[in-house]
Design a protein around this motif. Structure first.
Motif, PDB file in Angstrom:
ATOM      1  N   ASN A 155       0.866  -1.171   0.000  1.00  0.00           N
ATOM      2  CA  ASN A 155       0.000   0.000   0.000  1.00  0.00           C
ATOM      3  C   ASN A 155       0.906   1.226   0.000  1.00  0.00           C
ATOM      4  O   ASN A 155       1.592   1.510   0.984  1.00  0.00           O
ATOM      5  CB  ASN A 155      -0.902  -0.035   1.240  1.00  0.00           C
ATOM      6  CG  ASN A 155      -1.956   1.051   1.223  1.00  0.00           C
ATOM      7  OD1 ASN A 155      -1.669   2.207   0.947  1.00  0.00           O
ATOM      8  ND2 ASN A 155      -3.196   0.678   1.562  1.00  0.00           N
ATOM      9  N   ILE A 156       0.909   1.972  -1.115  1.00  0.00           N
ATOM     10  CA  ILE A 156       1.886   3.050  -1.307  1.00  0.00           C
ATOM     11  C   ILE A 156       1.194   4.299  -1.845  1.00  0.00           C
ATOM     12  O   ILE A 156       0.068   4.232  -2.351  1.00  0.00           O
ATOM     13  CB  ILE A 156       2.982   2.610  -2.297  1.00  0.00           C
ATOM     14  CG1 ILE A 156       2.389   2.332  -3.685  1.00  0.00           C
ATOM     15  CG2 ILE A 156       3.727   1.383  -1.763  1.00  0.00           C
ATOM     16  CD1 ILE A 156       3.413   2.054  -4.768  1.00  0.00           C
ATOM     17  N   PRO A 157       1.834   5.465  -1.762  1.00  0.00           N
ATOM     18  CA  PRO A 157       1.270   6.669  -2.387  1.00  0.00           C
ATOM     19  C   PRO A 157       1.106   6.473  -3.891  1.00  0.00           C
ATOM     20  O   PRO A 157       1.965   5.874  -4.550  1.00  0.00           O
ATOM     21  CB  PRO A 157       2.318   7.749  -2.070  1.00  0.00           C
ATOM     22  CG  PRO A 157       3.004   7.266  -0.832  1.00  0.00           C
ATOM     23  CD  PRO A 157       3.051   5.778  -0.972  1.00  0.00           C
ATOM     24  N   ARG A 172      -3.932  -1.476  -8.153  1.00  0.00           N
ATOM     25  CA  ARG A 172      -5.350  -1.158  -7.992  1.00  0.00           C
ATOM     26  C   ARG A 172      -5.558  -0.242  -6.796  1.00  0.00           C
ATOM     27  O   ARG A 172      -4.666  -0.081  -5.952  1.00  0.00           O
ATOM     28  CB  ARG A 172      -6.148  -2.452  -7.782  1.00  0.00           C
ATOM     29  CG  ARG A 172      -5.692  -3.241  -6.544  1.00  0.00           C
ATOM     30  CD  ARG A 172      -6.659  -4.343  -6.189  1.00  0.00           C
ATOM     31  NE  ARG A 172      -6.186  -5.173  -5.085  1.00  0.00           N
ATOM     32  CZ  ARG A 172      -6.232  -4.837  -3.794  1.00  0.00           C
ATOM     33  NH1 ARG A 172      -6.716  -3.652  -3.429  1.00  0.00           N
ATOM     34  NH2 ARG A 172      -5.788  -5.668  -2.869  1.00  0.00           N
ATOM     35  N   PRO A 173      -6.768   0.356  -6.673  1.00  0.00           N
ATOM     36  CA  PRO A 173      -7.069   1.149  -5.480  1.00  0.00           C
ATOM     37  C   PRO A 173      -7.202   0.238  -4.259  1.00  0.00           C
ATOM     38  O   PRO A 173      -7.547  -0.945  -4.382  1.00  0.00           O
ATOM     39  CB  PRO A 173      -8.413   1.814  -5.813  1.00  0.00           C
ATOM     40  CG  PRO A 173      -8.582   1.666  -7.281  1.00  0.00           C
ATOM     41  CD  PRO A 173      -7.856   0.422  -7.674  1.00  0.00           C
ATOM     42  N   PRO A 174      -6.970   0.768  -3.059  1.00  0.00           N
ATOM     43  CA  PRO A 174      -7.207  -0.035  -1.847  1.00  0.00           C
ATOM     44  C   PRO A 174      -8.696  -0.312  -1.679  1.00  0.00           C
ATOM     45  O   PRO A 174      -9.545   0.431  -2.175  1.00  0.00           O
ATOM     46  CB  PRO A 174      -6.701   0.867  -0.714  1.00  0.00           C
ATOM     47  CG  PRO A 174      -5.906   1.947  -1.379  1.00  0.00           C
ATOM     48  CD  PRO A 174      -6.464   2.108  -2.749  1.00  0.00           C
ATOM     49  N   SER A 180      -4.104  -3.727   5.105  1.00  0.00           N
ATOM     50  CA  SER A 180      -3.360  -2.469   5.201  1.00  0.00           C
ATOM     51  C   SER A 180      -4.262  -1.242   5.216  1.00  0.00           C
ATOM     52  O   SER A 180      -3.810  -0.129   5.482  1.00  0.00           O
ATOM     53  CB  SER A 180      -2.377  -2.348   4.037  1.00  0.00           C
ATOM     54  OG  SER A 180      -3.063  -2.364   2.796  1.00  0.00           O
ATOM     55  N   SER A 181      -5.565  -1.421   4.956  1.00  0.00           N
ATOM     56  CA  SER A 181      -6.490  -0.287   5.020  1.00  0.00           C
ATOM     57  C   SER A 181      -7.269  -0.256   6.322  1.00  0.00           C
ATOM     58  O   SER A 181      -7.973   0.713   6.610  1.00  0.00           O
ATOM     59  CB  SER A 181      -7.463  -0.322   3.835  1.00  0.00           C
ATOM     60  OG  SER A 181      -8.345  -1.428   3.959  1.00  0.00           O
ATOM     61  N   GLN A 186      -9.292   6.359   6.676  1.00  0.00           N
ATOM     62  CA  GLN A 186      -9.424   7.748   6.271  1.00  0.00           C
ATOM     63  C   GLN A 186      -8.228   8.225   5.457  1.00  0.00           C
ATOM     64  O   GLN A 186      -8.223   9.342   4.933  1.00  0.00           O
ATOM     65  CB  GLN A 186      -9.592   8.649   7.510  1.00  0.00           C
ATOM     66  CG  GLN A 186      -8.337   8.833   8.358  1.00  0.00           C
ATOM     67  CD  GLN A 186      -8.054   7.676   9.307  1.00  0.00           C
ATOM     68  OE1 GLN A 186      -8.494   6.564   9.075  1.00  0.00           O
ATOM     69  NE2 GLN A 186      -7.332   7.968  10.373  1.00  0.00           N
ATOM     70  N   HIS A 187      -7.186   7.383   5.335  1.00  0.00           N
ATOM     71  CA  HIS A 187      -5.962   7.798   4.655  1.00  0.00           C
ATOM     72  C   HIS A 187      -5.729   7.034   3.357  1.00  0.00           C
ATOM     73  O   HIS A 187      -4.603   6.965   2.878  1.00  0.00           O
ATOM     74  CB  HIS A 187      -4.748   7.589   5.572  1.00  0.00           C
ATOM     75  CG  HIS A 187      -4.772   8.460   6.784  1.00  0.00           C
ATOM     76  ND1 HIS A 187      -4.146   8.098   7.960  1.00  0.00           N
ATOM     77  CD2 HIS A 187      -5.335   9.665   7.017  1.00  0.00           C
ATOM     78  CE1 HIS A 187      -4.332   9.049   8.869  1.00  0.00           C
ATOM     79  NE2 HIS A 187      -5.053  10.001   8.314  1.00  0.00           N
ATOM     80  N   GLN A 188      -6.789   6.470   2.767  1.00  0.00           N
ATOM     81  CA  GLN A 188      -6.602   5.663   1.576  1.00  0.00           C
ATOM     82  C   GLN A 188      -6.713   6.466   0.288  1.00  0.00           C
ATOM     83  O   GLN A 188      -6.345   5.981  -0.776  1.00  0.00           O
ATOM     84  CB  GLN A 188      -7.609   4.509   1.557  1.00  0.00           C
ATOM     85  CG  GLN A 188      -7.417   3.516   2.692  1.00  0.00           C
ATOM     86  CD  GLN A 188      -6.007   2.954   2.735  1.00  0.00           C
ATOM     87  OE1 GLN A 188      -5.458   2.518   1.740  1.00  0.00           O
ATOM     88  NE2 GLN A 188      -5.399   2.987   3.923  1.00  0.00           N
TER      89      GLN A 188
END
Length: 610
Positions: A155-157, A172-174, A180-181, A186-188
């Motif tokens: 899970n990266i920027p 892909r999107p989280p 990791s989510s 709130q930070h995905q």
């Protein structure tokens, strides 16, 4: 059964990890990884279960099927070498989920701030798990005797990308199913998940990834070269490694099919502490191997050779490290000989011979580490890393080849690799296989002296090459004030100069060093092997003229092959107080750009000599 490796808490009576699924949230602001490790064992287990960890915070351990907590304890007093024992209390369980986080001091990770990168606009992080650093990235049976398959979710920027020593699945999107989510719902936004799978069982030290602003170039049907997204760097790397497919095909002729599908290359930032790291499918390289003349392919040949000797067949512990590196050095030189000819291979052997002698001198008070099979109880493998397993191991195999002939030895090697692939073995297993397949070899070669004896056995030898002998002879003449003539060095490349410099007499004067450099500009060489060898000679003979060049070098690269000789030369002479002050200042200013492993090496040099 007790612990099976002097560098691990892993016990022989406990089942091996068969597979892991790792979800890793990379926090570039805190320089930590928040991780979830879903562990599947080869069989259910009841009782204590031991895992290696270092600088990890363990948040919870849960039975992945029943969703019930599993009792665990983390040793409060870490072992200085092995780290902390993570002990679980299992009750007929074969899978569990560990929630944990790394520390900013994780020795497996180097986090680079934007100013420390090439483009100076985005951060970068990469791993280096060999020899026993995987335990600072995830809880594991961190011993090469245990191999496992894995899947990984990074899970990266979203403005960055990831590469891994594994098969890439998708980006892909989280989503909510990602562990990791869970802690960061709130930070995905602005993040992505990169999925990877390793289908073959590997030892933990081969687990590797890098994340940053990356670009790539295709250089062959099985190879892309990656680096920070710089067109000039990528073009230079693609040109340097354009012959990689040819190397792979020669390796397959010698050692059998290439089992890993891809052979991609990642050129890392200059802080990378090694020349190369043989991570399967994704070899990591220092940018110093890009020399502009394709000779950097020799490092690639070494890492490629590991695809058979090291990655397919692995030493059972670091006490048998020569099984990885001696075999790979032999295999590398066979590939180089096939591609570049016997003269190039002989120069390679000659440089290695000199390096072996230097490291034997380094261990003159610790002869145990001049053995191929050695005792490392209570010893950190990074502290005894040397050319001995590489070059003495090579000499041993070369000796066998000379005894039985190359065709017979080639047949033996292919059978050896086919028999033990995807397994971890020890020296005795190799010797038993050798004696079974080459009957009577123990009567022709003293196998015990080679594997358990100190120093260089009498039946080792330098290369028998006119080119090699001529260069060594020219170096010997230097003591009489004779420098090589321009016509004698007109076609020399880095290897020839490196061999020449390595064989110069110790008792040379500063004026001679300056004269040599004024004629051939060795201190300005773009080949770091040449530059560093020259600077080491200059420092050792008390020539301070080149301190500015030494400073640029030590601040520009973090490869331990260069740090070790230059820092040692600066501080080794008890009467050279200026050198010691200079070295300490340099290190204080450059330290944060060195990998944690390299920091440990330099600090060990200071501890010994200051």
């Amino acid at each position: 059964m007790g612990e099976i490796d002097p560098h691990s808490f892993t016990k022989g009576s406990e089942p091996a990890i068969d597979e892991m699924s790792l979800s890793l949230y990379l926090d570039f602001c805190k320089c930590i990884v928040e991780g979830w490790a879903l562990v599947r064992l080869a069989r259910p287990h009841t009782g204590p279960f031991s895992l290696d960890s270092r600088s990890l915070s363990i948040h919870s351990v849960v039975d992945s099927e029943r969703q019930t907590p599993i009792p665990f304890s983390l040793s409060s007093s870490p072992d200085p070498i092995k780290g902390s024992l993570l002990s679980l209390s299992l009750c007929n369980q074969s899978s569990f989920l560990i929630s944990y986080s790394t520390s900013p001091s994780s020795s497996a990770l180097q986090w680079l701030l934007p100013p420390q990168t090439l483009n100076k606009s985005h951060p970068f992080v990469y791993t280096q798990c060999q020899a026993i650093h995987a335990r600072s990235l995830f809880p594991s049976q961190d011993t090469p005797s245990r191999r496992f398959r894995f899947s990984a979710f990074l899970n990266i920027p979203s403005h960055l990308s990831a590469v891994m020593a594994a098969r890439h699945v998708l980006r892909r999107p989280p989503h909510s199913r990602d562990p990791s989510s869970w802690s960061h719902p709130q930070h995905q936004h602005g993040r992505v998940v990169e999925e990877f799978v390793m289908d073959h069982p590997i030892p933990p030290y081969l687990f590797a990834f890098a994340v940053g602003q990356l670009g790539n170039r295709v250089v062959g049907p099985r190879t892309r070269v990656y680096s920070e997204d710089s067109p000039s760097l990528l073009d230079s790397a693609a040109a340097e490694f354009s012959g990689t497919e040819y190397l792979i095909r020669e390796g397959e002729k010698l050692f059998g099919s290439y089992e890993w599908e891809r052979f991609d290359l990642l050129v890392l930032p200059p802080s990378f502490p090694y020349g190369g790291m043989e991570n399967p499918r994704m070899v990591f390289l220092t940018p110093t191997v890009i020399k502009g003349d394709a000779t950097g392919a020799q490092v690639v040949a070494h890492e490629l050779a590991h695809s058979w000797t090291g990655n397919l067949i692995t030493n059972i512990s670091n006490e048998h490290f020569w099984l990885n590196e001696g075999f790979t050095t032999y295999a590398e030189r066979r590939i180089v000989e096939a591609v570049q000819g016997p003269h190039s291979a002989s120069l390679n052997i000659g440089i290695g011979w000199r390096g072996l002698q230097q490291d034997l001198d380094r261990f003159k008070d610790h002869l145990e580490f001049t053995k191929l099979k050695n005792n490392q109880q209570g010893i950190h493998p990074d502290d005894v890393y040397s050319q001995v397993p590489y070059e003495k191991g090579f000499q041993f195999l070369w000796r066998i080849e000379r005894q039985v002939g190359r065709p017979a030895f080639d047949e033996f090697l292919k059978k050896y690799i086919a028999t033990f692939k995807f397994k971890s073995i020890d020296t005795q297993t190799f010797l038993d296989f050798l004696k079974a397949n080459i009957p009577g070899i123990e009567k022709q070669i003293d196998l015990v002296l080679w594997t358990e004896g100190t120093g260089i056995p009498p039946d080792a030898c330098e290369p028998d090459s006119s080119l090699y002998k001529n260069i060594v002879s020219l170096a010997d003449d230097f003591i009489n004030g004779r420098m090589p003539r321009d016509d004698e060095v007109a076609d020399w490349q880095g290897q020839q100069w490196e061999l020449y410099l390595d064989n110069l007499p110790k008792s040379i004067q500063p004026s001679q060093v300056i004269d040599l450099d004024s004629r051939y500009k060795l201190s300005e060489s773009k080949d770091y092997e040449v530059k560093v060898s020259f600077l080491q000679r200059a420092i050792s003979c008390g020539c301070k003229t080149y301190y500015n060049e030494v400073e640029k070098t030590l601040k520009g690269v973090g490869r331990m092959k260069y740090l070790r000789p230059l820092y040692t030369a600066l501080v080794k002479d008890s009467g050279n107080e200026d050198g010691k002050v200079f070295a300490k200042r340099l290190y204080s200013e450059a330290r944060e750009c060195y990998h944690p492993i390299a920091q440990g090496v330099v600090e060990a040099i200071f501890a010994k000599h200051l």
